[in-house]
Enzyme design. Structure first.
Site, short mmCIF file in Angstrom:
data_model
loop_
_atom_site.label_atom_id
_atom_site.label_comp_id
_atom_site.label_asym_id
_atom_site.label_seq_id
_atom_site.Cartn_x
_atom_site.Cartn_y
_atom_site.Cartn_z
N ARG A 40 48.03 19.96 -78.38
CA ARG A 40 48.47 18.86 -77.24
C ARG A 40 47.19 17.93 -76.90
O ARG A 40 47.07 16.82 -76.93
CB ARG A 40 48.88 19.38 -76.00
CG ARG A 40 49.61 18.37 -75.06
CD ARG A 40 50.58 18.97 -73.87
NE ARG A 40 49.79 20.12 -73.51
CZ ARG A 40 49.10 20.40 -72.42
NH1 ARG A 40 48.84 19.57 -71.73
NH2 ARG A 40 48.60 21.65 -72.04
N SER A 41 45.89 18.72 -76.82
CA SER A 41 44.60 18.03 -76.52
C SER A 41 43.85 17.75 -77.66
O SER A 41 42.79 16.94 -77.49
CB SER A 41 43.83 18.79 -75.48
OG SER A 41 44.73 19.11 -74.26
N CYS A 64 37.26 34.85 -60.63
CA CYS A 64 36.33 33.84 -59.43
C CYS A 64 36.31 34.59 -58.11
O CYS A 64 35.07 34.33 -57.59
CB CYS A 64 36.84 32.53 -59.40
SG CYS A 64 38.46 32.20 -59.13
N GLN A 106 40.81 31.08 -50.50
CA GLN A 106 40.69 30.58 -51.87
C GLN A 106 41.02 29.17 -52.16
O GLN A 106 42.12 28.73 -51.72
CB GLN A 106 41.30 31.58 -52.78
CG GLN A 106 40.71 32.65 -52.95
CD GLN A 106 41.43 33.73 -53.86
OE1 GLN A 106 41.55 35.03 -53.60
NE2 GLN A 106 41.75 33.36 -55.14
N SER A 111 41.72 24.86 -56.62
CA SER A 111 41.39 24.47 -58.23
C SER A 111 41.26 25.89 -58.62
O SER A 111 41.24 25.71 -59.97
CB SER A 111 40.03 23.86 -58.31
OG SER A 111 38.91 24.40 -57.70
N GLY A 112 41.49 26.96 -57.95
CA GLY A 112 41.45 28.15 -58.58
C GLY A 112 42.74 28.37 -59.43
O GLY A 112 42.81 29.03 -60.49
N LYS A 159 42.50 42.62 -58.56
CA LYS A 159 41.24 42.37 -59.46
C LYS A 159 39.81 42.56 -58.47
O LYS A 159 38.95 42.92 -59.22
CB LYS A 159 41.27 40.80 -59.87
CG LYS A 159 42.18 40.61 -60.86
CD LYS A 159 42.44 39.11 -61.27
CE LYS A 159 43.44 38.78 -62.20
NZ LYS A 159 43.66 37.22 -62.50
N ARG A 200 45.24 31.30 -49.87
CA ARG A 200 45.12 30.24 -50.29
C ARG A 200 44.70 29.09 -49.20
O ARG A 200 45.67 29.25 -48.19
CB ARG A 200 46.02 29.82 -51.25
CG ARG A 200 45.83 28.44 -52.26
CD ARG A 200 44.89 28.89 -53.30
NE ARG A 200 45.43 29.86 -54.19
CZ ARG A 200 44.77 30.24 -55.22
NH1 ARG A 200 43.46 29.68 -55.56
NH2 ARG A 200 45.31 30.89 -56.25
N HIS A 209 35.58 28.92 -53.20
CA HIS A 209 36.05 30.07 -52.53
C HIS A 209 35.22 30.74 -51.51
O HIS A 209 33.94 30.57 -51.96
CB HIS A 209 36.20 31.34 -53.59
CG HIS A 209 37.49 31.10 -54.64
ND1 HIS A 209 38.17 29.89 -54.55
CD2 HIS A 209 38.01 31.69 -55.45
CE1 HIS A 209 38.96 30.00 -55.38
NE2 HIS A 209 39.10 31.07 -56.06
N ASN A 214 34.20 28.12 -56.97
CA ASN A 214 34.79 28.83 -58.04
C ASN A 214 34.90 28.33 -59.44
O ASN A 214 35.20 29.11 -60.19
CB ASN A 214 36.18 29.05 -57.43
CG ASN A 214 36.86 27.55 -57.03
OD1 ASN A 214 36.37 26.87 -56.33
ND2 ASN A 214 37.90 27.30 -57.79
C1 2RA Z 1 42.48 31.83 -58.37
N1 2RA Z 1 41.06 33.50 -59.19
O1 2RA Z 1 41.76 31.27 -57.41
C2 2RA Z 1 42.01 32.53 -59.54
C3 2RA Z 1 41.68 31.91 -60.56
N2 2RA Z 1 41.31 32.85 -61.69
O2 2RA Z 1 43.59 31.26 -58.30
#
Ligand code: 2RA
Length: 353
Positions: A39-40, A129, A156, A159-160, A230, A252, A259, A332
């Site tokens: 696509r890119s 991240c 967080q 943009s994560g 993780k 979030r 972050h 992040n």
């Molecule tokens: C997030 N840590 O912030 C994840 C991205 N890999 O969604």
């Protein structure tokens, strides 16, 4: 000789920062290839001031490539990383696919740079991240005081979740802006977004503007979110403490990039705030911003777009021996993703010198 570098996922949120970072750090590479999905392919993007045509991800694209940095979804890495490694590239992979594989080192150059050479599969992983946001700081403290436990709450940035995450927060803020009645009645933010944005898909399970969402990643056993698991597993592997006790809640928040983590860290020995200041101030990639009397502490808005790990609000835990509480911020997309991968690539590039 100078190694040939390929950036896979060159057009994504991290890929964009990666091109910027590669262009601004010491130029260690010969040819650079930009690679992305069909696509890119064909797009023209700049790196090191040169216009490069984005090439399609195919097995042949790895011919002659010495180092390949992948920033693509897990399933794309699962298929394509082994292909790149088979064709002779040292792969630096940002996905979660190989991080916990015992034959794949998980590297943070400030903490375990030597691990990069022990790569029987030709693959080196770079952490998530959220983990990376605190690793430079926690690694420095661990080295001198022996880390035993981490209790973490994350804040967080959207943009994560990639370009779509940032787009969604901008859309939500625009949809809600100007309405000074919003946020005062249960469900009114959701309703207003439904009215204004209709069925536009969100990467988040709840409104993120005017809100916080106690969820990041996918569902794992026991009701844990993948980001929380993780953080635990990756911290243990990077720091080399298999029995490190870790408990995390990942949240979030309406921040575009950077972050933040509130960390409660317990050590083997007594550690004072002054000790922590001394160690963190000496750590080359850590910046201490810790003068609350004068309003000095790190915030995402003040540090976004920069490379260091910022630490502030360092306090001795009042009721927990050998424990500190502190607040960490890290971009992040930079240290949390592109920069750490670029630093690993530099360690590998040095092998070609
Ligand atoms: C997030 N840590 O912030 C994840 C991205 N890999 O969604």
């Amino acid at each position: 000789r100078k190694p040939t570098l390929a950036l896979i996922g060159a057009t994504g949120a991290v890929g964009t920062v990666m091109r910027d970072i590669i262009s601004s750090r010491e130029d260690l590479y010969g040819e650079i290839k930009l690679v992305a999905s069909a696509r890119s392919a064909g797009k023209i993007l700049q790196v090191r001031g040169e216009d490069l045509v984005v090439q399609e991800l195919t097995p042949e694209v790895f011919d002659g490539v010495d180092i390949a940095i992948f920033d693509v979804p897990d399933e794309v890495s699962a298929t394509w990383v082994p292909i790149a490694a088979e064709r002779g590239a040292v792969v630096i992979d940002k996905s979660g696919t190989f991080r916990m594989n015992p034959e794949v080192p998980l590297v943070v150059p400030e903490v375990n740079p030597e691990a990069v050479r022990d790569r029987p599969l030709g693959i080196v992983s770079t952490p998530n991240c959220t983990t990376l946001s605190m690793m430079a700081a926690m690694g420095a403290l661990h080295e001198q005081y022996g880390l035993r436990e981490l209790v973490v709450a994350s804040y967080q940035a959207v943009s994560g979740a990639g370009v779509a995450g940032s787009a969604r927060l901008y859309d939500e803020v625009e949809a809600l802006a100007g309405d000074r009645t919003i946020g005062q009645t249960a469900g009114d933010v959701r309703k207003a977004l439904q009215n204004k944005l209709g069925d536009e898909e969100s990467p988040f399970p709840a409104p993120v503007a005017f809100n916080v969402v106690p969820w990041a990643g996918s569902l794992k056993d026991g009701g844990w979110a993948s980001e929380e698991i993780k953080l635990r597993n990756e911290s243990r592997k990077i720091l080399g403490i298999p029995d490190l006790r870790v408990s995390a809640t990942c949240v979030r928040v309406p921040v575009i990039t950077t972050h933040s983590l509130a960390v409660h860290a317990t050590f083997e020995r007594e550690i004072t705030v002054a000790d922590a200041h001394r160690i963190l101030e000496a750590a080359p990639t850590v910046v201490v911003m810790d003068d609350p009397e004068n309003g000095v502490f790190p915030t995402p808005a003040d540090v976004v777009g920069t490379d260091p790990t910022y630490v502030g609000r360092i306090r001795q835990a009042l009721d927990f021996p050998n424990a500190l509480d502190l607040f960490v911020c890290g971009d992040n997309l930079r240290k949390g993703a592109a920069l750490n991968a670029a630093e690993i690539a530099e360690l590998v590039a040095a092998e070609f010198a």
